[in-house]
Design an enzyme around this catalytic site. Structure first.
Site, mmCIF file in Angstrom:
data_model
loop_
_atom_site.group_PDB
_atom_site.id
_atom_site.type_symbol
_atom_site.label_atom_id
_atom_site.label_comp_id
_atom_site.label_asym_id
_atom_site.label_seq_id
_atom_site.Cartn_x
_atom_site.Cartn_y
_atom_site.Cartn_z
ATOM 1 N N LYS A 9 6.513 -70.805 8.191
ATOM 2 C CA LYS A 9 5.028 -70.042 8.329
ATOM 3 C C LYS A 9 4.908 -70.586 9.766
ATOM 4 C CE LYS A 9 4.173 -70.945 3.644
ATOM 5 N NZ LYS A 9 3.574 -72.203 2.775
ATOM 6 N N TYR A 49 1.345 -62.593 -1.802
ATOM 7 C CA TYR A 49 1.350 -64.027 -2.697
ATOM 8 C C TYR A 49 0.179 -63.440 -3.955
ATOM 9 C CZ TYR A 49 2.827 -67.545 1.056
ATOM 10 O OH TYR A 49 3.612 -69.059 1.381
ATOM 11 N N ASN A 112 1.339 -76.110 5.191
ATOM 12 C CA ASN A 112 3.101 -77.192 4.373
ATOM 13 C C ASN A 112 4.711 -76.000 5.030
ATOM 14 O OD1 ASN A 112 3.227 -74.673 2.495
ATOM 15 N ND2 ASN A 112 3.306 -75.686 1.013
ATOM 16 N N HIS A 115 8.347 -71.622 3.253
ATOM 17 C CA HIS A 115 8.262 -70.738 2.126
ATOM 18 C C HIS A 115 9.480 -70.694 1.791
ATOM 19 C CE1 HIS A 115 7.287 -68.617 -1.142
ATOM 20 N NE2 HIS A 115 8.345 -67.756 -0.294
ATOM 21 N N GLU A 126 11.055 -60.903 -3.390
ATOM 22 C CA GLU A 126 10.555 -61.069 -1.830
ATOM 23 C C GLU A 126 11.459 -60.597 -0.810
ATOM 24 O OE1 GLU A 126 9.679 -65.446 -2.318
ATOM 25 O OE2 GLU A 126 8.334 -65.022 -3.000
HETATM 26 P P1 GDP Z 1 5.179 -72.842 -2.936
HETATM 27 O O1 GDP Z 1 6.102 -72.190 -4.093
HETATM 28 O O2 GDP Z 1 5.300 -74.327 -2.968
HETATM 29 O O3 GDP Z 1 4.951 -72.551 -1.707
HETATM 30 O O4 GDP Z 1 3.535 -73.244 -3.943
HETATM 31 P P2 GDP Z 1 2.586 -72.204 -4.212
HETATM 32 O O5 GDP Z 1 3.453 -70.554 -4.914
HETATM 33 O O6 GDP Z 1 2.121 -72.647 -6.206
HETATM 34 O O7 GDP Z 1 1.477 -71.265 -3.307
HETATM 35 C C1 GDP Z 1 1.819 -71.302 -2.212
HETATM 36 C C2 GDP Z 1 1.080 -71.905 -0.909
HETATM 37 O O8 GDP Z 1 -0.297 -71.879 -1.389
HETATM 38 C C3 GDP Z 1 1.487 -72.813 -0.965
HETATM 39 O O9 GDP Z 1 3.264 -73.365 0.061
HETATM 40 C C4 GDP Z 1 0.429 -74.010 0.033
HETATM 41 O O10 GDP Z 1 0.705 -73.301 1.740
HETATM 42 C C5 GDP Z 1 -0.183 -72.695 -0.766
HETATM 43 N N1 GDP Z 1 -1.094 -73.737 -2.167
HETATM 44 C C6 GDP Z 1 -0.574 -73.699 -2.827
HETATM 45 N N2 GDP Z 1 -2.132 -74.533 -3.726
HETATM 46 C C7 GDP Z 1 -3.084 -74.564 -2.529
HETATM 47 C C8 GDP Z 1 -4.145 -75.530 -2.958
HETATM 48 O O11 GDP Z 1 -4.300 -76.078 -3.681
HETATM 49 N N3 GDP Z 1 -4.693 -75.458 -1.789
HETATM 50 C C9 GDP Z 1 -4.401 -75.420 -0.434
HETATM 51 N N4 GDP Z 1 -5.452 -75.305 1.207
HETATM 52 N N5 GDP Z 1 -3.186 -74.311 -0.958
HETATM 53 C C10 GDP Z 1 -2.383 -74.302 -1.603
HETATM 54 MG MG MG Z 2 6.002 -70.051 -3.686
#
Ligand code: GDP
Ligand code: MG
Length: 148
Positions: A9, A49, A112, A115, A126
């Site tokens: 990212k 997303y 974080n 991805h 993807e």
């Molecule tokens: P991943 O698959 O571990 O990347 O997580 P997800 O698919 O659930 O979410 C995608 C991305 O959205 C995450 O990597 C974070 O950067 C962001 N994200 C997820 N949950 C949160 C949240 O509760 N707050 C915020 N600010 N960002 C979030």
């Molecule tokens: Mg994810």
């Protein structure tokens, strides 16, 4: 052989973590099949997303992903989707184990660093979105030293 989509990212790029992150996947023994450095626009980030479009953090997440260049990659290997997620660590860096990428290099969930696809099916989707031109057709000569 299984493939996954991995993206460093914008914060990972800005913080100079590209080499470190690629090194972790390389040293594990996975094979790099696709790699590009690009900045995506809002419509593309929203598509990537799309599953999260109803979440309260969606707009902020899209802003984050389009805020600078990213490194998009396809990695290949046995169980690379699940193992890739383990290498990356839990979504919230507060809960990511030390030794994982997020555990070692991130603090906030909205910054974080990386991805990784969460399932073989989403990986296929993807990879198709990010690499419509396809990926490299090669196999590493190290294969017999990594797989029995
Ligand atoms: P991943 O698959 O571990 O990347 O997580 P997800 O698919 O659930 O979410 C995608 C991305 O959205 C995450 O990597 C974070 O950067 C962001 N994200 C997820 N949950 C949160 C949240 O509760 N707050 C915020 N600010 N960002 C979030
Ligand atoms: Mg994810």
């Amino acid at each position: 052989m299984e493939q996954t989509f991995i993206m460093i990212k914008p914060d990972g790029v800005q913080r100079g973590l590209v080499g470190e992150i690629i090194g972790r996947f390389e040293k594990k023994g996975f094979t790099l099949k696709g790699l590009k450095f690009l900045t995506v626009d809002q419509a593309f980030a929203e598509k990537h997303y799309a599953d999260l479009s109803s979440k309260p953090f969606f707009n902020g997440l899209v802003e984050y992903i389009i805020s600078g260049p990213v490194v998009a990659m396809v990695w290949e290997g046995k169980n690379v989707v699940t193992t890739g997620r383990k290498i990356i660590g839990a979504t919230n860096p507060a809960e990511s184990a030390p030794g994982t990428i997020r555990g070692d290099f991130a603090i906030d969930i909205g910054r974080n660093v990386i991805h990784g696809s969460d399932a073989v099916e989403s990986a296929k989707k993807e990879i198709g979105l990010w690499f419509p031109e396809g990926v490299a057709n090669w196999s590493s000569s190290l294969h017999p030293w990594i797989y029995e």
